[in-house]
Design a protein around this motif. Structure first.
Motif, PDB file in Angstrom:
ATOM      1  N   GLY A  36       0.455  -1.159   0.191  1.00 48.57           N
ATOM      2  CA  GLY A  36       0.012  -0.052   0.073  1.00 48.57           C
ATOM      3  C   GLY A  36       0.640   1.527  -0.063  1.00 48.57           C
ATOM      4  N   HIS A  37       1.756   0.990  -0.090  1.00 48.84           N
ATOM      5  CA  HIS A  37       2.674   2.313  -0.102  1.00 48.84           C
ATOM      6  C   HIS A  37       3.251   2.929  -1.394  1.00 48.84           C
ATOM      7  CE1 HIS A  37       2.726   2.359   3.815  1.00 48.84           C
ATOM      8  NE2 HIS A  37       3.161   1.065   4.873  1.00 48.84           N
ATOM      9  N   VAL A  38       3.393   3.510  -1.559  1.00 54.11           N
ATOM     10  CA  VAL A  38       3.520   4.482  -3.348  1.00 54.11           C
ATOM     11  C   VAL A  38       4.680   4.936  -3.328  1.00 54.11           C
ATOM     12  CG1 VAL A  38       3.141   5.355  -4.983  1.00 54.11           C
ATOM     13  CG2 VAL A  38       1.298   4.537  -4.228  1.00 54.11           C
ATOM     14  N   THR A  39       5.642   4.675  -3.560  1.00 58.97           N
ATOM     15  CA  THR A  39       7.493   5.053  -4.326  1.00 58.97           C
ATOM     16  C   THR A  39       7.561   5.821  -5.392  1.00 58.97           C
ATOM     17  OG1 THR A  39       8.374   4.320  -1.948  1.00 58.97           O
ATOM     18  CG2 THR A  39       9.679   5.054  -3.281  1.00 58.97           C
ATOM     19  N   GLU A  40       7.775   6.890  -6.242  1.00 63.17           N
ATOM     20  CA  GLU A  40       7.927   7.343  -7.132  1.00 63.17           C
ATOM     21  C   GLU A  40       9.506   6.463  -7.275  1.00 63.17           C
ATOM     22  OE1 GLU A  40       7.890  10.125 -11.143  1.00 63.17           O
ATOM     23  OE2 GLU A  40       6.877  10.890  -8.284  1.00 63.17           O
ATOM     24  N   GLU A  41      10.206   6.288  -8.656  1.00 62.89           N
ATOM     25  CA  GLU A  41      10.984   5.627  -9.171  1.00 62.89           C
ATOM     26  C   GLU A  41      11.444   6.469 -10.018  1.00 62.89           C
ATOM     27  OE1 GLU A  41      11.309   1.430  -9.621  1.00 62.89           O
ATOM     28  OE2 GLU A  41      10.198   1.380 -10.981  1.00 62.89           O
ATOM     29  N   SER A  42      13.254   6.354  -9.835  1.00 63.24           N
ATOM     30  CA  SER A  42      14.041   7.233 -11.578  1.00 63.24           C
ATOM     31  C   SER A  42      13.735   6.234 -12.825  1.00 63.24           C
ATOM     32  CB  SER A  42      14.839   7.365 -11.320  1.00 63.24           C
ATOM     33  OG  SER A  42      15.966   6.407 -11.213  1.00 63.24           O
ATOM     34  N   ILE A  43      13.313   6.416 -13.996  1.00 63.40           N
ATOM     35  CA  ILE A  43      12.953   5.574 -15.290  1.00 63.40           C
ATOM     36  C   ILE A  43      14.717   5.963 -16.498  1.00 63.40           C
ATOM     37  CG2 ILE A  43      12.421   5.289 -17.039  1.00 63.40           C
ATOM     38  CD1 ILE A  43       9.171   6.524 -15.788  1.00 63.40           C
ATOM     39  N   VAL A  44      15.186   5.336 -16.747  1.00 61.66           N
ATOM     40  CA  VAL A  44      16.539   5.380 -17.722  1.00 61.66           C
ATOM     41  C   VAL A  44      15.680   4.557 -18.843  1.00 61.66           C
ATOM     42  CG1 VAL A  44      18.835   4.292 -17.931  1.00 61.66           C
ATOM     43  CG2 VAL A  44      17.963   5.324 -15.243  1.00 61.66           C
ATOM     44  N   VAL A  45      15.981   5.798 -19.566  1.00 64.44           N
ATOM     45  CA  VAL A  45      15.513   4.897 -20.712  1.00 64.44           C
ATOM     46  C   VAL A  45      16.932   4.530 -21.749  1.00 64.44           C
ATOM     47  CG1 VAL A  45      14.151   5.917 -23.027  1.00 64.44           C
ATOM     48  CG2 VAL A  45      13.575   6.263 -20.943  1.00 64.44           C
ATOM     49  N   VAL A  46      16.907   3.200 -22.843  1.00 60.86           N
ATOM     50  CA  VAL A  46      17.806   2.988 -23.086  1.00 60.86           C
ATOM     51  C   VAL A  46      17.911   2.509 -24.487  1.00 60.86           C
ATOM     52  CG1 VAL A  46      19.687   0.641 -23.029  1.00 60.86           C
ATOM     53  CG2 VAL A  46      18.986   1.642 -21.026  1.00 60.86           C
ATOM     54  N   ASP A  47      18.649   3.186 -25.242  1.00 62.73           N
ATOM     55  CA  ASP A  47      18.581   3.021 -26.578  1.00 62.73           C
ATOM     56  C   ASP A  47      19.724   1.907 -27.387  1.00 62.73           C
ATOM     57  OD1 ASP A  47      18.253   3.589 -29.272  1.00 62.73           O
ATOM     58  OD2 ASP A  47      19.680   4.816 -29.686  1.00 62.73           O
ATOM     59  N   ALA A  48      18.265   0.417 -26.797  1.00 66.70           N
ATOM     60  CA  ALA A  48      19.124  -0.516 -27.149  1.00 66.70           C
ATOM     61  C   ALA A  48      19.178  -1.281 -28.699  1.00 66.70           C
ATOM     62  CB  ALA A  48      18.770  -1.909 -25.794  1.00 66.70           C
ATOM     63  N   ALA A  49      19.822  -1.279 -29.651  1.00 61.97           N
ATOM     64  CA  ALA A  49      19.989  -1.994 -30.923  1.00 61.97           C
ATOM     65  C   ALA A  49      19.810  -3.436 -30.724  1.00 61.97           C
ATOM     66  CB  ALA A  49      21.561  -1.576 -31.614  1.00 61.97           C
TER      67      ALA A  49
END
Length: 138
Positions: free
Chosen positions: A125-138
């Protein structure tokens, strides 16, 4: 925590959210077992067909999990869209979040949204925002 996701996967999720607006879109993003990078998007049908709620079809969900086992993959993220609010978990989202190891990715298609894509961990029930790392995978 951080969600690592490919650019192609994130683009596909955002495009689908806008294409299905005003119905909430939903699905999963998978990764190979033991690897952190979420890369394969599995769109699911929103059985609720609602503008404010999503629910996976239980038979479809079972089929997907069997496929994941056969491919040595695991669900890395569950995604859905919010069509008339910010990308932040609703009370229903929190109540139904039953996988503490999974990232919950929300895309807002609401015209007034400030941050259209956000990721969260929802544990007991606890919400924690996290970062997003976007990877340009080929």
């Amino acid at each position: 925590m951080t969600l690592h996701i490919t650019c192609a996967a994130l683009d596909a999720i955002v495009r689908r959210a806008h294409a299905e607006h005003p119905i909430e879109s939903c699905g999963m993003v998978t990764a190979n077992i033991g690897l952190a990078l979420a890369q394969r998007v599995i769109p699911m049908t929103n059985q609720a067909a609602s503008e404010t709620f999503f629910r996976f079809d239980s038979r479809d969900q079972l089929r997907v999990y069997r496929d994941l086992n056969a491919r040595d993959e695991e669900c890395r993220a569950v995604y859905h869209s919010h069509t008339a609010s910010e990308a932040y978990p609703s009370k229903d989202d929190v109540d139904y979040a039953g996988q503490p190891e999974v990232h919950y990715l929300i895309v807002s298609t609401w015209a007034q949204t400030k941050v259209p894509v956000r990721s969260f961990r929802i544990i007991d029930g606890h919400v924690t925002e996290e970062s997003i790392v976007v990877v340009d995978a080929a």
